[in-house]
Write a protein that holds these residues in place. Structure first.
Motif: not given
Length: 471
Positions: A323-346
């Motif tokens: 019955x135990x569950x992981x409470x929170x899971x974050x999917x993180x796209x790494x290397x955002x510094x390889x893009x200009x911040x204007x594309x981070x939302x995409x």
């Protein structure tokens, strides 16, 4: 066996109750799992997270820090004496050296305990002093989570799946020839099994280096102390309906089952079942650069990984987690510094679409999920350059290959993620209307002021999602 299983179940219930009482009345413990496939940045993520929690000037989006409630943070001996310690000091020295370099990647399970003294919120803050909250960070290779899918497969099913994909890849040519030559062998010796297994492992290494994500068994590339054991010396073979009882196919089947029992299950029992919060790091930019098939392979691999957070389908995990569950899971796209911040939302939108199936399943199991674009250690600066009469948003950094400064325009990510995912699902050979480029940047030399951790992109927001509610 039944008595042993019952005893183990009782022991785990007692441990769970003990952990609950300890967390409620004494010093709470948050166990944060950090995983991802090869080159997704697990080591740098942990190193930068710890450094920025100890020197918090850049953690403005972590509410407890913004409110001034974190008094101090410090490292302590980890609670698990049998797990290697995450080598934080060596990794930090690598990224903060006069000529910084990327630290070595994850090769086995490791752990680190960071303790934070935090003032309580509300009325309690005026009547009690700071309390200690322990953050136990567990680092483990994402390839090991891919092995969860093996528990639901027979050797024949696994072999069929692996060989079907291998036939599409030039890296598998030598192994496929060896597997075909081993078809129907009634007699064999140990060197035969080892040669076949070595050929398969060589293919897995080449496939991983080429950017393929579906690498199983995961422990083959990171064998540790089990290297050379029979449980790690097998390979897929074409299915034989009436294989001889002592033939090579039956022996490979036996070793496959031993791998599940002796390697896969102990990992989930000893490590995974104790995790409270989880971050899954994904190098989606490299997959996009690799083309539609690489994106589809990444999607399938991440869906398999997230199967570990949906234990209802797997009887072993259901009985293990109770019955135990992981409470929170974050999917993180790494290397955002390889893009200009204007594309981070995409990039974040692509990440959400890429993991839609996986995140929906995790949410159904009771876990809160989020997607985010991050860079645990920022290696570039942004600039706008003129090109053919147009202004182009780029990033500039030091190339890993030459050490020279270079500007990168990786291409324009689409606003609609379906423009990537539809060709990926149809296994198109190339992107039809765009090219995407990725450069390997070296870490930039740092000039940190007192109280500052390494520069990052949204690491503070990631920390707020993962542990902010417990601080």
């Amino acid at each position: 066996m039944v008595i042993g299983a019952l005893a183990e179940g009782v022991t785990r219930r007692v441990e769970a109750v003990g952990d609950s009482i300890s967390g409620t009345f004494f010093e709470p413990v948050i166990r944060l799992g950090v995983t991802g496939l090869a080159r997704s940045g697990k080591t740098v993520f942990i190193t930068s997270l710890v450094a920025n929690l100890m020197d918090r000037a850049r953690m403005t989006q972590l509410v407890a820090q913004a409110d001034g409630r974190i008094v101090t943070a410090y490292l302590q001996p980890q609670p698990d004496d049998t797990i290697p310690r995450f080598d934080y000091e060596t990794h930090l020295a690598a990224i903060t050296a006069a000529e910084p370099f990327w630290p070595e990647s994850t090769r086995t399970v490791s752990e680190l305990r960071l303790s934070l003294k935090v003032r309580p919120t509300g009325l309690l803050g005026g009547f009690s002093g700071p309390r200690t909250i322990h953050l136990d960070i567990v680092d483990y290779p994402g390839e090991w989570l891919l092995d969860l899918g093996l528990l639901e497969k027979s050797y024949a099913k696994w072999s069929r799946d692996v060989l079907d994909w291998a036939e599409k890849r030039p890296q598998a040519r030598d192994f496929l020839a060896a597997a075909d030559a081993a078809r129907g062998r009634e007699t064999w010796e140990e060197p035969d099994a080892r040669a076949l297994s070595d050929a398969y492992k060589a293919y897995l290494v080449a496939a991983r280096d080429a950017g393929h994500a579906d690498i199983t068994p995961g422990r083959f590339l990171l064998p540790g102390e089990m290297e050379g054991s029979p449980a790690l010396t097998f390979a897929p073979l074409p299915v034989e309906e009436n294989a001889p009882r002592k033939g090579l196919w039956r022996e490979m089947e036996r070793r496959f089952e031993a791998y599940k029992d002796r390697v896969v299950k102990p990992f989930f029992r000893d490590h995974f079942s104790r995790i409270d919060r989880q971050v899954v790091l994904v190098d989606s930019l490299s997959a996009i650069h690799g083309g539609p098939q690489a994106v589809e392979e990444l999607r399938r691999a991440m869906a398999d990984i997230l199967g570990a957070f949906r234990p209802g389908r797997n009887r072993f995990l259901t009985s293990l987690l109770m019955g135990k569950r992981v409470e929170k899971i974050l999917f993180a796209a790494t290397k955002a510094d390889h893009l200009h911040h204007t594309q981070h939302g995409r990039l974040t939108a692509i990440m959400e679409a890429l993991l839609r199936d996986a995140s929906d399943r995790a949410a159904f199991a009771g876990a809160e999920t989020a997607a985010m674009s991050i860079a645990a250690l920022r290696a570039t600066v942004e600039e706008t350059v003129s090109h053919n009469g147009a202004e182009v948003d780029c990033v500039r950094g030091r190339l890993l290959s030459t050490g020279r400064q270079a500007a990168l325009y990786p291409g324009e990510l689409p606003e609609d993620p379906k423009r990537l995912l539809n060709p990926a699902r149809s296994l198109a050979e190339h992107w039809l209307d765009a090219d995407y480029n990725v450069m390997a940047f070296a870490p930039a030399p740092l000039r940190l002021k007192p109280g500052e951790g390494p520069p990052h992109i949204r690491l503070d927001r990631a920390a707020q999602f993962l542990i902010g509610d417990r601080l």
